[in-house]
Design a protein around this motif. Structure first.
Motif, PDB file in Angstrom:
ATOM      1  N   ALA A  16       0.835  -1.207   0.000  1.00 58.51           N
ATOM      2  CA  ALA A  16       0.000   0.000   0.000  1.00 58.51           C
ATOM      3  C   ALA A  16       0.871   1.259   0.000  1.00 58.51           C
ATOM      4  O   ALA A  16       0.572   2.223  -0.723  1.00 58.51           O
ATOM      5  CB  ALA A  16      -0.939  -0.009   1.199  1.00 58.51           C
ATOM      6  N   LEU A  26      -4.758   5.572  -3.088  1.00 59.83           N
ATOM      7  CA  LEU A  26      -4.815   4.285  -2.405  1.00 59.83           C
ATOM      8  C   LEU A  26      -4.772   3.136  -3.410  1.00 59.83           C
ATOM      9  O   LEU A  26      -5.175   3.309  -4.564  1.00 59.83           O
ATOM     10  CB  LEU A  26      -6.090   4.205  -1.566  1.00 59.83           C
ATOM     11  N   PRO A  27      -4.303   1.964  -2.978  1.00 57.53           N
ATOM     12  CA  PRO A  27      -4.256   0.822  -3.899  1.00 57.53           C
ATOM     13  C   PRO A  27      -5.659   0.387  -4.316  1.00 57.53           C
ATOM     14  O   PRO A  27      -6.629   0.568  -3.587  1.00 57.53           O
ATOM     15  CB  PRO A  27      -3.552  -0.274  -3.090  1.00 57.53           C
ATOM     16  N   LEU A  32      -5.383  -5.069  -3.527  1.00 58.52           N
ATOM     17  CA  LEU A  32      -5.629  -5.533  -2.157  1.00 58.52           C
ATOM     18  C   LEU A  32      -5.984  -7.010  -2.138  1.00 58.52           C
ATOM     19  O   LEU A  32      -5.512  -7.769  -1.286  1.00 58.52           O
ATOM     20  CB  LEU A  32      -6.732  -4.713  -1.508  1.00 58.52           C
TER      21      LEU A  32
END
Length: 170
Positions: A16, A26-27, A32
């Protein structure tokens, strides 16, 4: 013992951070998900093989072992590069290998040493109980983990086969 959530956190934080620094956001959920799957992969494979099917001597060999983990990591990264998803391939490989480090904290300073588990089958594994301490009464936790593993690995296999088919059609 490192818990599944801890494996995920250990893998996720660097992935991340890299995504945030590189992309300024953000990823993605896909990243994720791949990080989560990679961080759990060794236990998804090895625990059922060792404790339900008795095919390997311990739940910390095979996908926990460098002779198997490194070639798999290389293959996943190569597939990611070939399919223009190098970041996803790298995230899986990093998450998988971070699992091995988390389970073998003796690799870390101040006095690093390598567990024989990391070199199985080239070296005999560390002796452990035939039933893990987390199995629960009547091994209910073990059976639940095996069922969860089967579902997750089946879904991953389905996604991989569908992706391979799509790649062949291109």
């Amino acid at each position: 013992m490192v818990l599944p959530s801890e494996h995920f956190i250990i893998a996720l934080l660097p992935i991340a951070a890299y995504a945030v620094i590189r992309d300024q956001r953000l990823p993605s959920l896909q990243l994720l998900a791949v990080a989560f799957f990679g961080s759990q992969f060794p236990d998804l494979v090895d625990k059922p093989l060792a404790y339900e099917l008795f095919l390997i001597p311990s739940g910390r060999v095979f996908m926990h072992s460098l002779p198997f983990a490194l070639p798999l990591a290389i293959a996943v990264v190569a597939y990611g590069i070939r399919t223009e998803r190098a970041r996803l391939g790298g995230a899986f490989a990093f998450a998988h290998l971070s699992h091995l480090v988390a389970d073998n904290q003796q690799l870390l300073p101040p006095n690093p040493r390598m567990s024989p588990d990391l070199l199985w089958p080239l070296q005999p594994p560390v002796a452990r109980s035939a039933i893990p301490n987390w199995a629960g009464a009547g091994s209910v936790n073990l059976h639940l983990w095996t069922a969860f593993s089967a579902v997750v690995l089946a879904l991953a296999a389905y996604v991989l086969v569908a992706d391979l088919r799509a790649q062949l059609e291109v």
